[in-house]
Motif scaffolding. Structure first.
Motif, short mmCIF file in Angstrom:
data_model
loop_
_atom_site.label_atom_id
_atom_site.label_comp_id
_atom_site.label_asym_id
_atom_site.label_seq_id
_atom_site.Cartn_x
_atom_site.Cartn_y
_atom_site.Cartn_z
N ALA A 107 35.23 36.78 51.14
CA ALA A 107 35.56 38.13 51.61
C ALA A 107 37.06 38.39 51.48
CB ALA A 107 35.09 38.30 53.05
N GLY A 108 37.88 37.39 51.84
CA GLY A 108 39.32 37.55 51.70
C GLY A 108 39.77 37.62 50.26
N LEU A 109 39.15 36.81 49.40
CA LEU A 109 39.50 36.85 47.98
C LEU A 109 39.09 38.17 47.34
CD1 LEU A 109 38.51 33.20 47.04
CD2 LEU A 109 40.82 34.15 46.96
N CYS A 110 37.97 38.74 47.80
CA CYS A 110 37.55 40.05 47.31
C CYS A 110 38.61 41.10 47.62
CB CYS A 110 36.22 40.46 47.95
SG CYS A 110 34.75 39.61 47.30
N ALA A 111 39.17 41.02 48.84
CA ALA A 111 40.21 41.98 49.22
C ALA A 111 41.45 41.82 48.35
CB ALA A 111 40.56 41.80 50.70
N THR A 112 41.87 40.58 48.11
CA THR A 112 43.06 40.36 47.27
C THR A 112 42.83 40.87 45.86
OG1 THR A 112 43.70 38.41 48.57
CG2 THR A 112 44.64 38.61 46.37
N ALA A 113 41.68 40.52 45.28
CA ALA A 113 41.38 40.95 43.91
C ALA A 113 41.29 42.47 43.83
CB ALA A 113 40.07 40.31 43.44
N ALA A 114 40.68 43.11 44.82
CA ALA A 114 40.56 44.56 44.80
C ALA A 114 41.93 45.23 44.92
CB ALA A 114 39.64 45.02 45.93
N ALA A 115 42.79 44.68 45.81
CA ALA A 115 44.12 45.26 45.99
C ALA A 115 44.95 45.14 44.71
CB ALA A 115 44.84 44.58 47.15
N GLN A 116 44.71 44.09 43.94
CA GLN A 116 45.43 43.87 42.69
C GLN A 116 44.76 44.57 41.51
OE1 GLN A 116 45.70 39.59 42.39
NE2 GLN A 116 47.41 39.47 43.83
N GLY A 117 43.68 45.29 41.77
CA GLY A 117 42.98 46.02 40.72
C GLY A 117 42.24 45.13 39.75
N GLY A 118 41.80 43.96 40.24
CA GLY A 118 41.18 43.00 39.34
C GLY A 118 39.69 42.80 39.54
N LEU A 119 39.00 43.74 40.22
CA LEU A 119 37.57 43.57 40.46
C LEU A 119 36.77 44.35 39.43
CD1 LEU A 119 36.78 43.75 44.30
CD2 LEU A 119 36.47 41.83 42.75
#
Length: 506
Positions: free
Chosen positions: A387-399
């Motif tokens: 869940a935390g990695l999803c947030a980081t990836a989404a914030a960086q535009g990488g999802l």
């Protein structure tokens, strides 16, 4: 040493009983400092049917004075992502039986903890006399290398088995000595239990605030302040007796890691030695003697006078509760306090604003996995980290669209995790957390501002998006449900069984 040395009349706030109020709120042993704790009061004070059939005693009626308190605007500090940060070393005090948990915690630290920014080493402390300690330390250091050390600690010199919970007493005694296990260059020491999992990048900004000050010449200076979480609650209230006579204004056994100035460990030990020397009438006590005196008094006092508060479970001396009470009373200017329910309790306004948490204390998950083969500690923790990695990836535009769908299907939500201290459940519902409407007076530390600033920190995180996504894909393989409970009467699984479930050789 004589027991029952402290007066309940000094510890407990006296009931504010109005004789004209038949069946009133604060008759007998009840008093608002316990009964009115948010979100809906202490269950011992407000049974569903009320204490008087003709005059129902309710949380809303009895606690109106506290619920009606209104805040004024404060200039609370927001998140500060600038470097350099002070050095923070971490200490995990546990035993070899929790090797499964320690390995999982260390893996979450490797992903989320800012090892380089905080120049951290992690120190695992086990019982030296146990035959499994050396193999456990070897397994830990082999997997994680030089940033983790693992040592065995000799038994305490007091060796006092008259304490009812001697195992817990040993762990907490050891935690009072945590400053002795870190590098001399460490300015701060972070305390961790083994059943903690980190789930967010940017922990350095979440765990510290920067206090700006001006001197007489208008020069601006800054001071880092660790965030100390607390809440208005009677949980571990009796542990405050280690440092003071009075009922505490908050409990600080709340969130982990608890980050403390290195010198405050020695200050707390000296304070306890002086306090318990005076109480016992002995000219001089060592810290070990003072600890035993305080631990005995906490056990006896809570069992004699506080059974209605503890649910007849009693209480042992909890380091976090004692240290928090000491810091709140004698070191307040060196820390940033974030106390849930502090507004209603009437605490200073600067301590009533929320903070975000980079880690979850997974106490119930540990208990469930200890007793149920169908509950996988590792799988649930992997989903929490995902869940935390999803947030980081989404914030960086990488999802990608596919990864985004898989993230949405997780049983854990990254924003909710930031607001939760632990996975304990109170009255069948989740533990209380701050609401946005309760933080409007906090300026840059209002809940919407904190969450927005945290998202920006994630977007700027120094973690290559490719590496984050690779980790995320691995963590998303978890088959976690987010639903688990434990049967206290069930037999605990062996360490070998739990390691086998993780795929680790015993």
């Amino acid at each position: 040493m004589p027991l029952n040395l402290l007066s309940p009349l000094k510890f407990f706030p006296q009931p504010r009983w109005n004789p004209a109020d038949k069946g009133g709120c604060w008759d007998g042993k009840f008093f608002p400092e316990v009964c009115c704790q948010p979100p809906d009061g202490h269950k011992a004070c407000f049974p569903e049917e009320g204490r008087e059939p003709d005059t129902p005693v309710t949380f809303e009626a009895c606690c109106a004075e506290f619920l009606s308190r209104r805040p004024y605007q404060v200039d609370a500090p927001g998140l500060d992502g600038t470097s350099p940060y002070p050095r923070v070393d971490l200490v995990i005090r546990t035993w070899h039986e929790d090797l499964v948990l320690v390995l999982t915690l260390l893996r979450s630290l490797a992903i989320f903890w800012p090892l380089a920014k905080l120049r951290s080493t992690v120190n695992v402390v086990l019982d030296s006399e146990d035959a499994q300690t050396n193999p456990a330390c070897s397994a830990i250091e082999h997997e994680f290398g030089t940033w983790v050390t693992c040592v065995g600690e000799d038994p305490p010199p007091w060796n006092d088995f008259s304490l009812k919970r001697s195992k817990a007493a040993r762990v907490h005694w050891s935690t009072f000595l945590s400053d002795m296990y870190v590098d001399p260059a460490a300015e701060y020491v972070g305390i961790l239990d083994s059943d903690v999992v980190f789930h967010s990048h940017g922990a350095e900004a979440l765990m510290f605030t920067r206090l700006q000050a001006r001197d007489a010449l208008s020069a601006t200076s800054s001071q880092w302040q660790p965030v100390i979480f607390g809440r208005w609650s009677a949980t571990f209230a009796f542990s405050s007796l280690a440092v003071q006579d009075e009922f505490p204004e908050a409990t600080f056994m709340d969130s982990l890691p608890m980050i403390i100035r290195r010198e405050d460990f020695a200050a707390l030990r000296s304070h306890m030695q002086a306090r318990w020397s005076g109480i016992s009438g002995q000219a001089s006590l060592s810290f070990d003697q003072a600890f035993v005196a305080a631990a005995r008094e906490v056990e006896i006092f809570s069992g004699s006078y506080g059974q209605w508060i503890t649910g007849n479970h009693g209480e042992f001396l909890c380091f976090q509760a004692a240290m928090g009470a000491f810091l709140w009373r004698w070191r307040k200017t060196s820390y940033h306090f974030s106390i849930y329910g502090g507004l209603q309790r009437g605490l200073p306004m600067h301590a009533t604003c929320p903070s975000l948490r980079p880690a979850l204390h997974a106490t119930n998950l540990k208990r469930a996995a200890d007793r149920n083969r169908n509950v996988s500690y590792e799988q649930e923790v992997n989903a929490i980290m995902a869940a935390g990695l999803c947030a980081t990836a989404a914030a960086q535009g990488g999802l990608s669209a596919q990864l985004a769908r898989r993230c949405r299907s997780l049983p854990y939500d990254s924003r909710q995790l930031l607001l939760r201290a632990d996975d304990l459940h109170i009255g069948g519902s989740d533990a209380p957390t701050w609401l946005a409407t309760e933080s409007g007076h906090c300026g840059a530390r209002s809940l919407p501002r904190l969450l927005a600033d945290h998202w920006q920190l994630l977007a700027l995180a120094e973690h290559p998006s490719g590496a984050v996504k690779a980790l995320l894909r691995r963590m998303l393989r978890s088959n976690a449900t987010g639903r688990y409970s434990y049967d206290p009467g069930a037999k605990r699984l062996s360490t070998a069984q739990r390691l086998e479930a993780m795929g680790v050789d015993a």
